[in-house]
Design an enzyme around this catalytic site. Sequence first.
Site, short mmCIF file in Angstrom:
data_model
loop_
_atom_site.label_atom_id
_atom_site.label_comp_id
_atom_site.label_asym_id
_atom_site.label_seq_id
_atom_site.Cartn_x
_atom_site.Cartn_y
_atom_site.Cartn_z
N ASP A 192 0.80 -1.22 0.00
CA ASP A 192 0.00 0.00 0.00
C ASP A 192 0.84 1.28 0.00
O ASP A 192 0.41 2.32 0.47
CB ASP A 192 -0.92 0.00 1.22
N GLU A 213 -0.64 -9.03 -1.36
CA GLU A 213 -1.22 -8.50 -0.11
C GLU A 213 -2.40 -7.58 -0.43
O GLU A 213 -2.47 -6.42 -0.03
CB GLU A 213 -0.18 -7.76 0.74
N GLU A 217 -2.00 5.11 3.09
CA GLU A 217 -1.97 3.70 2.65
C GLU A 217 -3.34 3.15 2.29
O GLU A 217 -3.47 2.35 1.36
CB GLU A 217 -1.32 2.83 3.72
N HIS A 266 6.33 4.56 12.83
CA HIS A 266 6.63 5.44 11.69
C HIS A 266 5.41 6.01 10.98
O HIS A 266 5.54 6.76 10.03
CB HIS A 266 7.46 4.68 10.65
N ARG A 288 2.46 8.04 9.32
CA ARG A 288 2.30 9.48 9.13
C ARG A 288 1.19 10.07 9.98
O ARG A 288 1.29 11.20 10.46
CB ARG A 288 2.02 9.79 7.65
N HIS A 325 13.02 4.66 12.79
CA HIS A 325 12.77 4.87 11.35
C HIS A 325 13.43 6.20 10.94
O HIS A 325 13.30 7.20 11.64
CB HIS A 325 11.26 4.92 11.13
C1 UD1 Z 1 6.77 4.41 3.62
C2 UD1 Z 1 5.34 4.11 3.15
C3 UD1 Z 1 4.57 3.39 4.23
C4 UD1 Z 1 5.33 2.18 4.73
C5 UD1 Z 1 6.72 2.61 5.17
C6 UD1 Z 1 7.53 1.42 5.60
C7 UD1 Z 1 4.26 5.70 1.61
C8 UD1 Z 1 3.56 6.98 1.48
N1 UD1 Z 1 4.64 5.37 2.85
O1 UD1 Z 1 6.67 5.36 4.68
O2 UD1 Z 1 3.32 2.97 3.71
O3 UD1 Z 1 4.63 1.61 5.81
O4 UD1 Z 1 7.38 3.25 4.07
O5 UD1 Z 1 8.64 1.82 6.33
O6 UD1 Z 1 4.46 5.01 0.64
N2 UD1 Z 1 14.20 7.65 4.73
C9 UD1 Z 1 15.60 7.57 4.72
N3 UD1 Z 1 16.17 6.37 4.41
C10 UD1 Z 1 15.45 5.27 4.10
C11 UD1 Z 1 14.05 5.36 4.12
C12 UD1 Z 1 13.45 6.57 4.43
O7 UD1 Z 1 16.28 8.54 5.00
O8 UD1 Z 1 16.04 4.22 3.82
C13 UD1 Z 1 13.59 8.96 5.09
C14 UD1 Z 1 13.71 10.00 3.95
O9 UD1 Z 1 13.90 11.25 4.52
C15 UD1 Z 1 12.35 9.92 3.29
C16 UD1 Z 1 11.46 9.70 4.49
O10 UD1 Z 1 12.19 8.77 5.31
O11 UD1 Z 1 12.03 11.08 2.57
C17 UD1 Z 1 10.08 9.19 4.22
O12 UD1 Z 1 10.12 8.06 3.36
P1 UD1 Z 1 8.75 7.64 2.58
O13 UD1 Z 1 9.01 6.41 1.81
O14 UD1 Z 1 8.19 8.81 1.86
O15 UD1 Z 1 7.72 7.34 3.73
P2 UD1 Z 1 7.83 6.40 4.97
O16 UD1 Z 1 7.35 7.21 6.13
O17 UD1 Z 1 9.14 5.72 5.03
N1 UDP Z 2 11.99 -4.37 10.26
C1 UDP Z 2 13.39 -4.52 10.08
N2 UDP Z 2 14.23 -3.73 10.83
C2 UDP Z 2 13.76 -2.81 11.72
C3 UDP Z 2 12.36 -2.66 11.87
C4 UDP Z 2 11.50 -3.45 11.13
O1 UDP Z 2 13.83 -5.34 9.30
O2 UDP Z 2 14.58 -2.14 12.36
C5 UDP Z 2 11.09 -5.21 9.44
C6 UDP Z 2 9.98 -5.91 10.17
O3 UDP Z 2 10.37 -7.19 10.63
C7 UDP Z 2 8.88 -6.01 9.11
C8 UDP Z 2 9.12 -4.77 8.27
O4 UDP Z 2 10.42 -4.31 8.56
O5 UDP Z 2 9.06 -7.14 8.27
C9 UDP Z 2 8.09 -3.73 8.61
O6 UDP Z 2 8.46 -2.52 8.03
P1 UDP Z 2 7.77 -1.14 8.44
O7 UDP Z 2 7.30 -1.22 9.84
O8 UDP Z 2 8.74 -0.07 8.07
O9 UDP Z 2 6.56 -1.04 7.42
P2 UDP Z 2 5.04 -1.52 7.46
O10 UDP Z 2 5.02 -2.99 7.67
O11 UDP Z 2 4.36 -0.76 8.55
O12 UDP Z 2 4.53 -1.11 6.12
#
Ligand code: UD1
Ligand code: UDP
Length: 374
Positions: A100, A122, A136, A208, A210, A241
């Site tokens: 999502d 999923e 999402e 994490h 939003r 995160h």
């Molecule tokens: C995203 C997804 C969310 C998912 C989550 C899993 C969207 C809108 N959100 O949220 O559904 O549950 O990923 O974790 O698709 N960043 C880093 N390094 C990384 C990853 C992220 O620095 O490896 C930081 C960056 O500043 C980036 C910010 O996190 O801009 C947000 O990343 P983004 O993918 O937009 O949203 P998430 O909150 O990570």
């Molecule tokens: N996870 C990981 N390292 C971490 C935290 C989470 O590998 O430090 C794994 C966790 O086991 C799960 C996935 O990341 O499989 C979940 O990711 P996240 O919570 O970012 O996203 P969501 O599932 O909420 O979309």
Amino acid sequence: MKEPKIKIVCVVGTRPEAIKMAPVISALGKTDWAAVRVLATAQHRAMLDQVLNLFKITPDIDLNIMRPNQSLTSLTARLLLDLDNVLISEKPDAVLAQGDTTTVMTTALACFYHQIPFGHVEAGLRTGDMLNPFPEEMNRVMAGKFARWHFAPTEGSRRNLLAESIPEHQVFVTGNTVIDALLHISARELPLGIDIASSRRLILVTAHRRENFGEPFLNICRAIRFLADTNPDVEFLYPVHPNPNVVEPVTRLLAGHARITLCDPLDYAPFVAAMKQAYLILTDSGGVQEEAPALGRPVLVMRHETERPEAVDAGVVKLVGPDYANIVGETQKLLDDPAAYRSMARGVSPYGDGHAAGRIVAPIRAYFACRGRL
Ligand code: UD1
Ligand code: UDP
């Protein structure tokens, strides 16, 4: 002459997508009829690479889309343009993506524009509230509108899709591929690599979402700090995160406490070790709600609702909201009341049996066989 293989592009953007697509990529790679291409949008950079390295997946295409603190609108716009170019140059027979995220929603839309069959891994998770989780819920509803195959993890997610008039023959109950990945990694010996005093009970934290940014996040942090202050036999481990909206309040409110360890996101293997070692888990994550029950670890979900009701119904996951009093009260109850703890620490796996990927590959093969391509 031998028919060319069916070209299938598997898209991954964020950490959980890579974890959940890895079993599908592996299963397709073992067939003699599919030519798999892995497209990394890299909506996440560091966290995606962690998982791809672990599962030894090298993307064939990498859009490197992540920007620090990216806005949803700019992320969506840039993804759509780049995905359009990839679909034009790759001309896949089918595209698969999971979940999502913005990566998934834009992939499904771009496939629709190019009339390329899209498989949604999923599929069918719903809260019924477009603002929770945000964005999402909208992303997965939209991806579902465009999908040719809906790979629903549970009967409940299948019912959600049928209620939206998705044709029954396009929905397949497969289990969640996260359990395939979890069992694969969990079978290996896992070092956590972080010292936790053996005399103390470990509480693992991730957050994490939003919709929790701002005041809800502050409440979560205040509750963790209070619990750490008042329970000397408890230690918190919190892999933070990297979203700046998370890092700032967490560091401000929790850094420096003797029994709260803040660290960078853990690689998946040590994170699985941390889940196994944990006494209980506080999270707003989706994937953790699926994995922890399979490992017999109680989960308190710091959200108002969940699209994963099966483990709540089984009594091993409880919703506490991003609510200070609830988080403190329910955590303390599990720390103090052995019967309450035992009732939530049963190993149940409502989300899968470790064989979901095979159930995803089979209908795709059947589809192309029916069309004389195999
Ligand atoms: C995203 C997804 C969310 C998912 C989550 C899993 C969207 C809108 N959100 O949220 O559904 O549950 O990923 O974790 O698709 N960043 C880093 N390094 C990384 C990853 C992220 O620095 O490896 C930081 C960056 O500043 C980036 C910010 O996190 O801009 C947000 O990343 P983004 O993918 O937009 O949203 P998430 O909150 O990570
Ligand atoms: N996870 C990981 N390292 C971490 C935290 C989470 O590998 O430090 C794994 C966790 O086991 C799960 C996935 O990341 O499989 C979940 O990711 P996240 O919570 O970012 O996203 P969501 O599932 O909420 O979309």
